[in-house]
Design an enzyme around this catalytic site. Structure first.
Site, mmCIF file in Angstrom:
data_model
loop_
_atom_site.group_PDB
_atom_site.id
_atom_site.type_symbol
_atom_site.label_atom_id
_atom_site.label_comp_id
_atom_site.label_asym_id
_atom_site.label_seq_id
_atom_site.Cartn_x
_atom_site.Cartn_y
_atom_site.Cartn_z
ATOM 1 N N ASN A 13 0.837 -1.219 0.000
ATOM 2 C CA ASN A 13 0.000 0.000 0.000
ATOM 3 C C ASN A 13 0.862 1.255 0.000
ATOM 4 O OD1 ASN A 13 -3.061 -0.453 0.213
ATOM 5 N ND2 ASN A 13 -2.198 -2.035 1.535
ATOM 6 N N ILE A 92 -1.319 3.207 18.080
ATOM 7 C CA ILE A 92 -0.779 4.572 18.062
ATOM 8 C C ILE A 92 -1.014 5.196 19.439
ATOM 9 C CG2 ILE A 92 -0.965 6.852 16.965
ATOM 10 C CD1 ILE A 92 0.112 4.661 15.107
ATOM 11 N N ASN A 106 -6.142 4.814 8.628
ATOM 12 C CA ASN A 106 -5.748 3.417 8.537
ATOM 13 C C ASN A 106 -6.579 2.767 7.439
ATOM 14 O OD1 ASN A 106 -4.486 0.943 9.283
ATOM 15 N ND2 ASN A 106 -6.358 0.360 10.373
ATOM 16 N N HIS A 108 -8.195 -0.941 6.399
ATOM 17 C CA HIS A 108 -8.503 -2.269 6.922
ATOM 18 C C HIS A 108 -9.078 -3.099 5.777
ATOM 19 C CE1 HIS A 108 -9.339 -5.212 10.007
ATOM 20 N NE2 HIS A 108 -10.510 -5.421 9.427
ATOM 21 N N ASP A 149 -9.282 -0.319 14.914
ATOM 22 C CA ASP A 149 -10.271 -0.388 13.816
ATOM 23 C C ASP A 149 -11.629 0.232 14.164
ATOM 24 O OD1 ASP A 149 -8.373 -1.871 12.345
ATOM 25 O OD2 ASP A 149 -9.071 -3.754 13.200
HETATM 26 C C1 GRF Z 1 -3.279 -4.565 4.051
HETATM 27 O O1 GRF Z 1 -4.152 -5.611 3.763
HETATM 28 C C2 GRF Z 1 -3.963 -3.521 4.894
HETATM 29 O O2 GRF Z 1 -5.306 -3.406 4.629
HETATM 30 C C3 GRF Z 1 -3.755 -4.027 6.287
HETATM 31 O O3 GRF Z 1 -2.474 -4.606 6.280
HETATM 32 C C4 GRF Z 1 -2.143 -5.023 4.966
HETATM 33 C C5 GRF Z 1 -0.848 -4.380 4.619
HETATM 34 O O4 GRF Z 1 -0.348 -4.812 3.378
HETATM 35 N N1 GRF Z 1 -3.921 -2.993 7.270
HETATM 36 P P1 GRF Z 1 0.894 -4.079 2.733
HETATM 37 O O5 GRF Z 1 2.020 -4.135 3.749
HETATM 38 O O6 GRF Z 1 0.486 -2.679 2.408
HETATM 39 O O7 GRF Z 1 1.222 -4.889 1.504
#
Ligand code: GRF
Length: 212
Positions: A13, A92, A106, A108, A149
């Protein structure tokens, strides 16, 4: 606009956000990647993009407050406006949440408020979704508060998982959505201000730099 990304894992991400900023030539940058441990895929990605990195391990601090102060020192050093958690597995500290009120996000990999909370991360989320037999899953981008969350939801997108035959297939479908929509939070923040009314997020056009 200066962003800090906090990550604990592979960093896909984080990479998607960085690539989006570059390809769209957005008026902002990821100024620093902060990890909680010294070897993560995210750190390798940061080096490839020549993004500054910092490692801050919560275990090195006697209290959450002191961990929070260390985080804030780094966030201050890079003059950070917004924080994106991208697979960051640590809580955090409350002093950081207070300082960056409504400016920490964040992502999820499921539709909150279902399939979230303490211990619900990574593969466990998709396994729970699969076992529950629900027909859609998706992504939730939310503000971070002091509970896992549970912060106000900014954006949700869903995808049909009716045809999926394993948690891994669900994970792959949801990850595609994550890589599309998390980077778009940057566009949203450039154009809109976020206010919160109870649990509801209210977006307003940003007016701040018209006279600059
Ligand atoms: C993702 O699925 C995100 O939604 C969750 O942790 C995962 C992180 O994946 N919070 P990456 O490290 O960004 O590949």
């Amino acid at each position: 606009m200066k962003i800090a990304v906090l990550a604990s894992g592979r960093g896909s991400n984080f990479r998607a956000i960085q690539e989006h900023i570059q390809s769209e030539k957005l008026d902002c940058k990821i100024s620093v990647l902060i990890c909680d441990k010294p070897s993560t895929g995210a750190l390798d990605i940061a080096r490839r993009f020549q993004i500054s990195t910092e490692v801050i391990s919560p275990g090195e601090f006697p209290t959450m407050e002191k961990f929070g102060s260390a985080l804030m020192n780094v966030l201050g050093k890079y003059r950070i406006d917004f924080i994106f958690l991208a697979g960051y597995l640590r809580k955090i500290p409350i002093n950081v949440i207070t300082r960056f009120s409504n400016r920490i996000f964040n992502i999820h990999p499921a539709l909150l408020p279902s399939f979230g909370g303490k211990g619900m991360y990574g593969k466990r989320v998709h396994e729970a979704v699969f076992q529950a037999g629900v027909k859609v899953s998706g992504v939730t981008i939310h503000l971070v508060n002091s509970e896992y969350d549970a912060g106000p939801i900014v954006l949700q997108k869903c995808v049909s998982i009716e045809e999926c035959t394993s948690p891994d297939e669900i994970a792959a479908k949801v990850l595609t959505l994550e890589h599309k929509y998390y980077p778009q939070m940057v566009n949203l923040l450039l154009a809109q201000e976020i206010a919160v009314n109870g649990k509801r997020v209210v977006l307003r056009e940003r007016k701040d730099d018209q006279n600059k």
